[in-house]
Design a protein around this motif. Structure first.
Motif, PDB file in Angstrom:
ATOM      1  N   UNK A 123       0.941  -1.117  -0.048  1.00  0.00           N
ATOM      2  CA  UNK A 123      -0.068   0.107   0.136  1.00  0.00           C
ATOM      3  C   UNK A 123       0.827   1.178  -0.041  1.00  0.00           C
ATOM      4  N   UNK A 124       0.549   2.174  -1.029  1.00  0.00           N
ATOM      5  CA  UNK A 124       1.318   3.568  -0.903  1.00  0.00           C
ATOM      6  C   UNK A 124       0.216   4.528  -0.656  1.00  0.00           C
ATOM      7  N   UNK A 125       0.488   5.401   0.389  1.00  0.00           N
ATOM      8  CA  UNK A 125      -0.162   6.578   0.806  1.00  0.00           C
ATOM      9  C   UNK A 125       0.613   7.758   0.446  1.00  0.00           C
ATOM     10  N   UNK A 126       0.267   8.599  -0.133  1.00  0.00           N
ATOM     11  CA  UNK A 126       0.879   9.882  -0.290  1.00  0.00           C
ATOM     12  C   UNK A 126      -0.050  11.152   0.122  1.00  0.00           C
ATOM     13  N   UNK A 127       0.329  11.880   1.103  1.00  0.00           N
ATOM     14  CA  UNK A 127      -0.460  12.969   1.616  1.00  0.00           C
ATOM     15  C   UNK A 127       0.336  14.109   2.281  1.00  0.00           C
ATOM     16  N   UNK A 128      -0.150  14.908   2.789  1.00  0.00           N
ATOM     17  CA  UNK A 128       0.460  15.981   3.540  1.00  0.00           C
ATOM     18  C   UNK A 128      -0.171  16.219   4.762  1.00  0.00           C
ATOM     19  N   UNK A 129       0.428  16.641   6.014  1.00  0.00           N
ATOM     20  CA  UNK A 129      -0.087  16.833   7.258  1.00  0.00           C
ATOM     21  C   UNK A 129      -0.845  18.111   7.100  1.00  0.00           C
ATOM     22  N   UNK A 130      -0.449  19.151   6.120  1.00  0.00           N
ATOM     23  CA  UNK A 130      -1.097  20.557   5.842  1.00  0.00           C
ATOM     24  C   UNK A 130      -0.569  20.988   4.785  1.00  0.00           C
ATOM     25  N   UNK A 131      -1.239  21.991   4.327  1.00  0.00           N
ATOM     26  CA  UNK A 131      -0.525  22.756   3.100  1.00  0.00           C
ATOM     27  C   UNK A 131       0.201  24.130   3.807  1.00  0.00           C
ATOM     28  N   UNK A 132       1.202  24.492   3.150  1.00  0.00           N
ATOM     29  CA  UNK A 132       1.767  25.752   3.519  1.00  0.00           C
ATOM     30  C   UNK A 132       2.024  26.847   2.395  1.00  0.00           C
ATOM     31  N   UNK A 133       1.522  28.056   2.894  1.00  0.00           N
ATOM     32  CA  UNK A 133       1.783  29.069   1.955  1.00  0.00           C
ATOM     33  C   UNK A 133       0.428  29.500   1.440  1.00  0.00           C
TER      34      UNK A 133
END
Ligand SMILES: [Zn+2]
Length: 155
Positions: A84-94
């Motif tokens: 399983x590959x999961x790609x995400x971010x914990x938040x956006x910046x900017x």
């Protein structure tokens, strides 16, 4: 665990693209030997730095470097058949927004709205075994629960 720099690695392009590649390749080589499987977390942490600095070029270079490793993870998962590959971010910046550009030139014009983290909803991309558990809209803390479910379901 591998600690590769005293104070964090240099930013792209001063840091060669090979930096993340070497770490990722070594991790897959070593962890891939475990017959019980493995969990690997790879962070493109300087994407966040680029957002804080409101530096589009820096951001694009960091995302492209990270994208190379995502591609490798996806190829590994496709070949392996039980990853399983999961790609995400914990938040956006900017608070980045595309405000113009041209399909003729292939160039985009973007603007930052803050030098901090924003409340923009971030995507979660999942591929491979258990990816069906990552549909819908949810708090980012739910990702931990869904990875745990996938591990229990397919282990
Ligand atoms: Zn940050």
């Amino acid at each position: 665990m591998a600690l590769l720099a005293d104070n964090g690695p240099a930013r792209m392009p001063a840091r060669t693209a090979a930096y993340m590649k070497l770490g990722f390749d070594k991790a897959l080589e070593l962890l891939g030997k475990n017959k019980n499987g493995f969990f690997l977390m790879v962070e493109g942490s300087q994407i966040d730095d680029a957002g804080h600095f409101n530096d589009t070029s820096y951001n694009v270079q960091e995302v492209l470097d990270f994208d190379q490793q995502v591609g490798k993870a996806l190829r590994f998962a496709a070949q392996n058949g039980e990853t399983l590959v999961v790609v995400t971010a914990d938040h956006e910046t900017g608070g980045y927004s595309v405000v113009g550009g041209s399909s003729q030139t292939g160039k985009l014009v973007g603007r930052f709205t803050t030098t901090h983290h924003s409340a923009v909803v971030v995507p979660v991309f999942a591929y491979g075994t258990g990816s069906e558990l990552f549909t819908g809209m949810y708090q980012n803390t739910e990702i931990y629960q869904r990875i745990k479910q996938a591990m229990a379901k397919y282990n």
